[in-house]
Design a protein around this motif. Sequence first.
Motif, PDB file in Angstrom:
ATOM      1  N   GLN A  98      41.020  12.562  95.262  1.00  4.50           N
ATOM      2  CA  GLN A  98      41.941  11.513  94.834  1.00  4.50           C
ATOM      3  C   GLN A  98      43.358  12.064  94.674  1.00  4.50           C
ATOM      4  O   GLN A  98      44.338  11.367  94.944  1.00  4.50           O
ATOM      5  CB  GLN A  98      41.461  10.894  93.513  1.00  4.50           C
ATOM      6  N   GLU A  99      43.446  13.317  94.273  1.00  2.63           N
ATOM      7  CA  GLU A  99      44.764  13.954  94.120  1.00  2.63           C
ATOM      8  C   GLU A  99      45.518  13.983  95.451  1.00  2.63           C
ATOM      9  O   GLU A  99      46.673  13.560  95.546  1.00  2.63           O
ATOM     10  CB  GLU A  99      44.584  15.383  93.592  1.00  2.63           C
ATOM     11  N   HIS A 100      44.842  14.465  96.486  1.00  2.00           N
ATOM     12  CA  HIS A 100      45.506  14.550  97.784  1.00  2.00           C
ATOM     13  C   HIS A 100      45.691  13.186  98.430  1.00  2.00           C
ATOM     14  O   HIS A 100      46.738  12.901  99.032  1.00  2.00           O
ATOM     15  CB  HIS A 100      44.704  15.449  98.741  1.00  2.00           C
ATOM     16  N   LEU A 101      44.679  12.315  98.314  1.00  2.61           N
ATOM     17  CA  LEU A 101      44.788  10.989  98.914  1.00  2.61           C
ATOM     18  C   LEU A 101      45.914  10.175  98.283  1.00  2.61           C
ATOM     19  O   LEU A 101      46.632   9.448  98.984  1.00  2.61           O
ATOM     20  CB  LEU A 101      43.461  10.234  98.782  1.00  2.61           C
ATOM     21  N   THR A 102      46.071  10.297  96.979  1.00  2.00           N
ATOM     22  CA  THR A 102      47.158   9.582  96.299  1.00  2.00           C
ATOM     23  C   THR A 102      48.508  10.040  96.830  1.00  2.00           C
ATOM     24  O   THR A 102      49.396   9.223  97.110  1.00  2.00           O
ATOM     25  CB  THR A 102      47.092   9.812  94.776  1.00  2.00           C
ATOM     26  N   GLU A 103      48.655  11.332  97.012  1.00  5.50           N
ATOM     27  CA  GLU A 103      49.901  11.887  97.560  1.00  5.50           C
ATOM     28  C   GLU A 103      50.112  11.406  98.998  1.00  5.50           C
ATOM     29  O   GLU A 103      51.219  11.019  99.379  1.00  5.50           O
ATOM     30  CB  GLU A 103      49.855  13.422  97.524  1.00  5.50           C
ATOM     31  N   ALA A 104      49.041  11.421  99.793  1.00  6.44           N
ATOM     32  CA  ALA A 104      49.137  10.999 101.194  1.00  6.44           C
ATOM     33  C   ALA A 104      49.501   9.520 101.317  1.00  6.44           C
ATOM     34  O   ALA A 104      50.346   9.138 102.143  1.00  6.44           O
ATOM     35  CB  ALA A 104      47.816  11.272 101.908  1.00  6.44           C
ATOM     36  N   VAL A 105      48.877   8.682 100.497  1.00 11.47           N
ATOM     37  CA  VAL A 105      49.168   7.242 100.522  1.00 11.47           C
ATOM     38  C   VAL A 105      50.602   6.975 100.068  1.00 11.47           C
ATOM     39  O   VAL A 105      51.299   6.131 100.638  1.00 11.47           O
ATOM     40  CB  VAL A 105      48.156   6.474  99.640  1.00 11.47           C
ATOM     41  N   ASP A 106      51.041   7.707  99.045  1.00 11.18           N
ATOM     42  CA  ASP A 106      52.407   7.523  98.536  1.00 11.18           C
ATOM     43  C   ASP A 106      53.460   7.878  99.585  1.00 11.18           C
ATOM     44  O   ASP A 106      54.561   7.316  99.582  1.00 11.18           O
ATOM     45  CB  ASP A 106      52.632   8.381  97.284  1.00 11.18           C
ATOM     46  N   ASN A 107      53.134   8.809 100.468  1.00  8.96           N
ATOM     47  CA  ASN A 107      54.117   9.296 101.448  1.00  8.96           C
ATOM     48  C   ASN A 107      53.915   8.770 102.865  1.00  8.96           C
ATOM     49  O   ASN A 107      54.697   9.082 103.754  1.00  8.96           O
ATOM     50  CB  ASN A 107      54.083  10.835 101.493  1.00  8.96           C
ATOM     51  N   VAL A 108      52.862   7.988 103.076  1.00 10.86           N
ATOM     52  CA  VAL A 108      52.500   7.601 104.441  1.00 10.86           C
ATOM     53  C   VAL A 108      53.599   6.815 105.158  1.00 10.86           C
ATOM     54  O   VAL A 108      53.794   6.964 106.372  1.00 10.86           O
ATOM     55  CB  VAL A 108      51.173   6.803 104.451  1.00 10.86           C
ATOM     56  N   CYS A 109      54.336   6.009 104.438  1.00  8.94           N
ATOM     57  CA  CYS A 109      55.331   5.148 105.093  1.00  8.94           C
ATOM     58  C   CYS A 109      56.546   5.919 105.603  1.00  8.94           C
ATOM     59  O   CYS A 109      57.274   5.411 106.468  1.00  8.94           O
ATOM     60  CB  CYS A 109      55.766   4.029 104.144  1.00  8.94           C
ATOM     61  N   LYS A 110      56.766   7.123 105.097  1.00  8.37           N
ATOM     62  CA  LYS A 110      57.883   7.926 105.595  1.00  8.37           C
ATOM     63  C   LYS A 110      57.696   8.265 107.066  1.00  8.37           C
ATOM     64  O   LYS A 110      58.665   8.438 107.808  1.00  8.37           O
ATOM     65  CB  LYS A 110      58.000   9.218 104.781  1.00  8.37           C
ATOM     66  N   GLY A 111      56.438   8.373 107.492  1.00  9.53           N
ATOM     67  CA  GLY A 111      56.150   8.732 108.873  1.00  9.53           C
ATOM     68  C   GLY A 111      56.605   7.697 109.883  1.00  9.53           C
ATOM     69  O   GLY A 111      56.777   8.010 111.069  1.00  9.53           O
ATOM     70  N   PHE A 112      56.845   6.457 109.422  1.00 12.31           N
ATOM     71  CA  PHE A 112      57.213   5.400 110.358  1.00 12.31           C
ATOM     72  C   PHE A 112      58.660   5.508 110.828  1.00 12.31           C
ATOM     73  O   PHE A 112      59.097   4.749 111.690  1.00 12.31           O
ATOM     74  CB  PHE A 112      56.927   4.032 109.734  1.00 12.31           C
ATOM     75  N   GLU A 113      59.399   6.460 110.278  1.00 10.37           N
ATOM     76  CA  GLU A 113      60.741   6.739 110.778  1.00 10.37           C
ATOM     77  C   GLU A 113      60.670   7.387 112.163  1.00 10.37           C
ATOM     78  O   GLU A 113      61.666   7.436 112.884  1.00 10.37           O
ATOM     79  CB  GLU A 113      61.483   7.647 109.795  1.00 10.37           C
ATOM     80  N   ASP A 114      59.497   7.892 112.527  1.00 11.26           N
ATOM     81  CA  ASP A 114      59.323   8.582 113.812  1.00 11.26           C
ATOM     82  C   ASP A 114      58.642   7.701 114.860  1.00 11.26           C
ATOM     83  O   ASP A 114      58.183   8.201 115.880  1.00 11.26           O
ATOM     84  CB  ASP A 114      58.487   9.852 113.611  1.00 11.26           C
ATOM     85  N   LYS A 168      46.942  -2.812  99.589  1.00 14.82           N
ATOM     86  CA  LYS A 168      45.624  -2.214  99.830  1.00 14.82           C
ATOM     87  C   LYS A 168      45.503  -0.770  99.305  1.00 14.82           C
ATOM     88  O   LYS A 168      44.641  -0.027  99.792  1.00 14.82           O
ATOM     89  CB  LYS A 168      45.318  -2.232 101.329  1.00 14.82           C
ATOM     90  N   GLU A 169      46.288  -0.398  98.341  1.00 15.62           N
ATOM     91  CA  GLU A 169      46.276   0.989  97.859  1.00 15.62           C
ATOM     92  C   GLU A 169      44.898   1.411  97.360  1.00 15.62           C
ATOM     93  O   GLU A 169      44.370   2.468  97.743  1.00 15.62           O
ATOM     94  CB  GLU A 169      47.309   1.196  96.750  1.00 15.62           C
ATOM     95  N   ASP A 170      44.269   0.600  96.521  1.00 12.81           N
ATOM     96  CA  ASP A 170      42.939   0.941  95.992  1.00 12.81           C
ATOM     97  C   ASP A 170      41.910   1.033  97.121  1.00 12.81           C
ATOM     98  O   ASP A 170      41.032   1.910  97.109  1.00 12.81           O
ATOM     99  CB  ASP A 170      42.491  -0.098  94.954  1.00 12.81           C
ATOM    100  N   THR A 171      42.020   0.137  98.092  1.00 13.60           N
ATOM    101  CA  THR A 171      41.097   0.149  99.234  1.00 13.60           C
ATOM    102  C   THR A 171      41.273   1.423 100.046  1.00 13.60           C
ATOM    103  O   THR A 171      40.287   2.042 100.468  1.00 13.60           O
ATOM    104  CB  THR A 171      41.343  -1.082 100.136  1.00 13.60           C
ATOM    105  N   LEU A 172      42.512   1.832 100.264  1.00 11.57           N
ATOM    106  CA  LEU A 172      42.788   3.053 101.021  1.00 11.57           C
ATOM    107  C   LEU A 172      42.208   4.274 100.316  1.00 11.57           C
ATOM    108  O   LEU A 172      41.570   5.128 100.943  1.00 11.57           O
ATOM    109  CB  LEU A 172      44.303   3.227 101.202  1.00 11.57           C
TER     110      LEU A 172
END
Length: 211
Positions: A98-114, A168-172
């Motif tokens: 949950q520690e890593h997934l929370t971090e990944a979900v929080d930052n996932v949208c930054k990737g859409f700049e690429d 969908k944060e909880d679902t993710l």
Amino acid sequence: IHFYKRNTDMKIYLVLVSVLLVLSVTEGKKKKKSKASAEKVNLFDTKNLNCLVCKAVVEELEAAINKVDPAKKVEVGTFRLNGDGTQTRKLIPYARSQEHLTEAVDNVCKGFEDYAQAKYKSSGEPTIIRLMTHQGNMNPLMSQVDIVPDEDLNTRLKFYCENIVEDKEDTLLEMFATEGENMDIELCSKRSKYCEPVVIPDDYEFEKEEL
């Protein structure tokens, strides 16, 4: 005098013809531009973009998980003592904690700049594509698509991503805690309505882009 008048009339006629030709060409360009703009709007309307971004969120999260050393573990459980004085603790892969997934979900949208909007050359189907892989190489799928320019693209894709993550944060966090198949269909068609319902054939395999 008659010659002068005819000469003047001819000049006026030529000017009028020239103006009409310019107007005709300008109007043609406007129609062509308008048609191209309408086509882009139809290809990348809200419904299509929601579906494409949802699938890309799955790809981005799986890439974030796969980047973590599988040997890295983290201890989880409760510090509360059981009746026999022991604690219920266990080691799990850090990648799906949950520690890593929370971090990944929080930052996932930054990737859409690429990402960029594109159409497949073979079918004309709309898609969004990562320009560079997570390893820093040119995406090999670039040769299969034509890029569709959009100056507001980065802002729009990030906006759609943020809406999906918020909704969908909880679902993710629940879904990616364990490894599964057809995660794109599970998230985008079954647990939400971002994409049309999909009947999974027996030989279906999630189409992963090289990230």
